[in-house]
Design a protein around this motif. Sequence first.
Motif, PDB file in Angstrom:
ATOM      1  N   VAL A  96      39.206  30.898   0.929  1.00 58.99           N
ATOM      2  CA  VAL A  96      39.209  30.034  -0.252  1.00 58.99           C
ATOM      3  C   VAL A  96      38.139  28.974  -0.053  1.00 58.99           C
ATOM      4  N   ALA A  97      37.176  28.916  -0.930  1.00 60.66           N
ATOM      5  CA  ALA A  97      36.094  27.942  -0.819  1.00 60.66           C
ATOM      6  C   ALA A  97      36.494  26.654  -1.531  1.00 60.66           C
ATOM      7  N   ALA A  98      36.678  25.592  -0.774  1.00 61.49           N
ATOM      8  CA  ALA A  98      37.045  24.300  -1.354  1.00 61.49           C
ATOM      9  C   ALA A  98      35.812  23.627  -1.953  1.00 61.49           C
ATOM     10  N   ARG A  99      36.041  22.859  -3.010  1.00 60.68           N
ATOM     11  CA  ARG A  99      34.924  22.168  -3.650  1.00 60.68           C
ATOM     12  C   ARG A  99      34.558  20.878  -2.913  1.00 60.68           C
ATOM     13  N   THR A 100      35.547  20.262  -2.286  1.00 59.47           N
ATOM     14  CA  THR A 100      35.317  19.014  -1.559  1.00 59.47           C
ATOM     15  C   THR A 100      36.020  19.087  -0.217  1.00 59.47           C
ATOM     16  N   VAL A 101      35.616  18.210   0.716  1.00 56.82           N
ATOM     17  CA  VAL A 101      36.277  18.192   2.005  1.00 56.82           C
ATOM     18  C   VAL A 101      37.719  17.731   1.860  1.00 56.82           C
ATOM     19  N   ALA A 102      37.996  16.814   0.954  1.00 59.82           N
ATOM     20  CA  ALA A 102      39.373  16.366   0.737  1.00 59.82           C
ATOM     21  C   ALA A 102      40.244  17.518   0.256  1.00 59.82           C
ATOM     22  N   GLU A 103      39.695  18.358  -0.603  1.00 59.89           N
ATOM     23  CA  GLU A 103      40.429  19.530  -1.087  1.00 59.89           C
ATOM     24  C   GLU A 103      40.690  20.505   0.056  1.00 59.89           C
ATOM     25  N   ALA A 104      39.711  20.675   0.932  1.00 63.34           N
ATOM     26  CA  ALA A 104      39.883  21.585   2.072  1.00 63.34           C
ATOM     27  C   ALA A 104      40.982  21.076   3.006  1.00 63.34           C
ATOM     28  N   ILE A 105      40.990  19.789   3.271  1.00 65.17           N
ATOM     29  CA  ILE A 105      41.990  19.217   4.173  1.00 65.17           C
ATOM     30  C   ILE A 105      43.370  19.256   3.542  1.00 65.17           C
TER      31      ILE A 105
END
Length: 309
Positions: free
Chosen positions: A66-75
Amino acid sequence: MKENKQGNPLGQDWKQTEGHLLPVSVIGLGMMGSALAQAFLKEGRRTTVWNRTPGKAETLAAQGAVAARTVAEAIAASPLIVICVLDYAAVQEILEQAGDVLAGRTVVNLTNGSPAQARQTAAWAAEHGAEYLDGGIMAVPQMIGTSGAFVLYSGSSSAFEAWQPALEKLGSTKYLGGDPGLAPLYDLALLSVMYGMYGGLFHAIAMVRSVGVQAESFTPLVVPWLSAMSASMPQIAQAVDANDHRTDVSSLYINQTGFVNFIDASRELGISTELITPMQALIDRGVAEGHGTDGLTRIIEMIQHPLPD
């Protein structure tokens, strides 16, 4: 493992259930970071990825990430955050973008750096409510997920215990203790051994190539020679720990003469002595300080107690 105090915007509660693997987020998708993400994907674990250059996530997305749009979304997507980037400055810059989202999660930092940097990052993570493990990857990207890879860890013991099954998918794990600086210390020390070995190999190849010998015909002699010499490493360690530098093999006096030959031969061959003159200087210093009858292990004491500038 701490619960996620901030909640998860994707609606997951992180409870481990039979047959269900907890998700992981991988931040940093260089050659090593991509290999780490692929190992988790191969395991069948939901893997969210993020990189400062978005295009690097496309290949992994095609493999199921899953490719997150932002680092906050990834975390926010996972309770386990694995980060592997260029340096600790980049780690700090990236994680600071996450804000309070880090709370309740475990950060495993596999970026190469110094013990002091690891301790500072661990303290920062604790201030933001996250558990922290620092790590040293003793493998190249192609080895990740194979029996030849191992990864050193230090920091939160509870985090290591909780996440060891997942981390084992990257390579064999070795936990060194609660001081987060231990993993980068061991990492750099082991790399020192590697670079020293390659330095000697490079000088040797330069020597034989200067008279027209191909490296490929010389190196078959190197492997058994180094294997035989490496067998003495446990005895070297015992001697150093016992502060016993006596030798019945080769004293600093003898090696001093040998290094004169190294230098003379190299100059005769027209090649640089840059890789071997530092060792010669240490041997000369040992002799000058009255340790000529000691073995080469005396050099370790001199490195630990350098001369004042």
